[in-house]
Design a protein around this motif. Structure first.
Motif, mmCIF file in Angstrom:
data_model
loop_
_atom_site.group_PDB
_atom_site.id
_atom_site.type_symbol
_atom_site.label_atom_id
_atom_site.label_comp_id
_atom_site.label_asym_id
_atom_site.label_seq_id
_atom_site.Cartn_x
_atom_site.Cartn_y
_atom_site.Cartn_z
ATOM 1 N N PRO A 147 0.819 -1.215 0.000
ATOM 2 C CA PRO A 147 0.000 0.000 0.000
ATOM 3 C C PRO A 147 0.851 1.262 0.000
ATOM 4 O O PRO A 147 2.035 1.229 0.339
ATOM 5 C CB PRO A 147 -0.812 -0.120 1.288
ATOM 6 N N MET A 148 0.226 2.368 -0.371
ATOM 7 C CA MET A 148 0.866 3.670 -0.279
ATOM 8 C C MET A 148 1.297 3.948 1.150
ATOM 9 O O MET A 148 0.562 3.686 2.097
ATOM 10 C CB MET A 148 -0.119 4.747 -0.741
ATOM 11 N N GLN A 149 2.513 4.452 1.300
ATOM 12 C CA GLN A 149 3.013 4.836 2.618
ATOM 13 C C GLN A 149 2.769 6.333 2.835
ATOM 14 O O GLN A 149 2.824 7.126 1.897
ATOM 15 C CB GLN A 149 4.506 4.529 2.729
ATOM 16 N N TRP A 150 2.507 6.704 4.064
ATOM 17 C CA TRP A 150 2.242 8.101 4.415
ATOM 18 C C TRP A 150 3.148 8.525 5.553
ATOM 19 O O TRP A 150 3.499 7.724 6.422
ATOM 20 C CB TRP A 150 0.788 8.279 4.840
ATOM 21 N N ALA A 151 3.511 9.800 5.563
ATOM 22 C CA ALA A 151 4.109 10.401 6.753
ATOM 23 C C ALA A 151 2.991 10.939 7.639
ATOM 24 O O ALA A 151 2.986 10.750 8.854
ATOM 25 C CB ALA A 151 5.086 11.507 6.377
ATOM 26 N N GLN A 158 12.043 5.005 -4.456
ATOM 27 C CA GLN A 158 12.627 3.680 -4.254
ATOM 28 C C GLN A 158 12.516 3.205 -2.811
ATOM 29 O O GLN A 158 12.382 2.007 -2.546
ATOM 30 C CB GLN A 158 14.092 3.676 -4.686
ATOM 31 N N HIS A 159 12.592 4.138 -1.863
ATOM 32 C CA HIS A 159 12.588 3.762 -0.454
ATOM 33 C C HIS A 159 11.230 3.989 0.216
ATOM 34 O O HIS A 159 11.110 3.810 1.435
ATOM 35 C CB HIS A 159 13.675 4.535 0.293
ATOM 36 N N ASN A 160 10.211 4.386 -0.565
ATOM 37 C CA ASN A 160 8.849 4.558 -0.041
ATOM 38 C C ASN A 160 8.805 5.464 1.182
ATOM 39 O O ASN A 160 8.153 5.167 2.181
ATOM 40 C CB ASN A 160 8.223 3.205 0.303
ATOM 41 N N LEU A 161 9.546 6.572 1.114
ATOM 42 C CA LEU A 161 9.505 7.528 2.204
ATOM 43 C C LEU A 161 9.219 8.919 1.656
ATOM 44 O O LEU A 161 9.197 9.131 0.441
ATOM 45 C CB LEU A 161 10.809 7.531 3.000
ATOM 46 N N THR A 162 8.978 9.846 2.551
ATOM 47 C CA THR A 162 8.648 11.216 2.180
ATOM 48 C C THR A 162 9.887 12.089 2.287
ATOM 49 O O THR A 162 10.512 12.171 3.348
ATOM 50 C CB THR A 162 7.547 11.773 3.105
ATOM 51 N N ILE A 163 10.247 12.732 1.176
ATOM 52 C CA ILE A 163 11.313 13.732 1.173
ATOM 53 C C ILE A 163 10.665 15.060 0.795
ATOM 54 O O ILE A 163 10.199 15.231 -0.330
ATOM 55 C CB ILE A 163 12.441 13.375 0.202
ATOM 56 N N ALA A 164 10.590 15.975 1.749
ATOM 57 C CA ALA A 164 9.917 17.251 1.538
ATOM 58 C C ALA A 164 10.935 18.380 1.561
ATOM 59 O O ALA A 164 11.864 18.373 2.370
ATOM 60 C CB ALA A 164 8.859 17.484 2.617
#
Length: 251
Positions: free
Chosen positions: A36-40, A182-188
């Protein structure tokens, strides 16, 4: 910080690809269970490359810092649950005194602390930042949020280069966007809004349209010149538009 590459990184090599062999097997894809989509922050801050834009002194850095603490501690942010994970905040325009005072005023002294990096210790984009960030991601069990405040502080000086501003932004930011995906994280990243009105409000984001186009979501933070009342508006590829009226606590 960071050495200047001596070889021509723009050298092109011709390649021939058989599109029949690399095309997606759509029947198989439709039967495949994907993660699934990952969220911060649930519903408003998804995984990917995110733009947080606001006018000068519109509380962008305060918001970004509080957001980082919320994710590190798994606490709510403007009424939305966060997904707890490792967070890092690049306060590239801040001093130790300013960071300390803000954390104290936000009442975050006794909670779990995210990692905070100040300017002067960070390589520019294209000169080592991406590799350093990839090393940080690999060192954490659950990397979830990276905030760069501000993006302008990471951009190297641009000499005479061919290509439009759109092309240059895509080239400069492409690798960091790839890391987020690629790492399924949030970069803001934090950037500024112009004061000039626009028919399309997102065009107030400073920078090329290419920077807007490659982001997965965008937030606009705005407030009047002499009022604490403000708004946070969001739009993204994988989420519904949202708009919140907020009031900053001046104390």
């Amino acid at each position: 910080i960071g050495s200047i590459p001596t070889s021509d990184s723009n050298e092109k090599t011709k390649s021939i690809v058989d599109f029949n062999s690399v095309a997606l097997d759509m029947p198989t894809l439709m039967q495949t269970e994907l993660p699934p989509m990952q969220w911060a922050v649930s519903d408003i801050l998804p995984e990917g490359f995110i733009c947080l834009a606001g006018r000068p002194k519109a509380m962008k850095s305060w918001t970004a810092l509080k957001l980082c603490y919320a994710v590190q501690n798994g606490t709510e942010f403007i009424g939305h649950p966060t997904v707890q994970g490792d967070a890092i905040y690049f306060g590239l325009e801040d001093s130790m005194r300013r960071i300390k005072e803000r954390v104290q005023k936000l009442g975050l002294v006794k909670v779990h602390q995210p990692q905070i990096i100040l300017g002067g210790e960070v390589p520019h984009l294209g000169f080592g930042f991406e590799e350093c960030l990839e090393n940080w991601i690999a060192s954490k069990d659950n990397p979830r949020l990276v905030i760069i405040d501000t993006l302008a502080r990471l951009k190297p000086r641009q000499g005479k280069q061919s290509g439009t501003a759109y092309d240059l932004d895509n080239q400069l930011l492409g690798k960091i966007q790839t890391l987020a995906v690629q790492h399924n994280l949030t970069i803001a990243f934090v950037t500024h809004l112009s004061k000039a009105s626009q028919d399309y409000s997102w065009d107030r984001i400073q920078g090329s349209v290419g920077m807007q186009g490659m982001t997965d979501a965008m937030w606009l933070l705005d407030r009047g010149d002499n009022a604490s009342n403000a708004s946070i508006v969001g739009r993204g590829r994988d989420m519904s538009d949202f708009e919140y009226a907020v009031k900053w606590n001046e104390s």
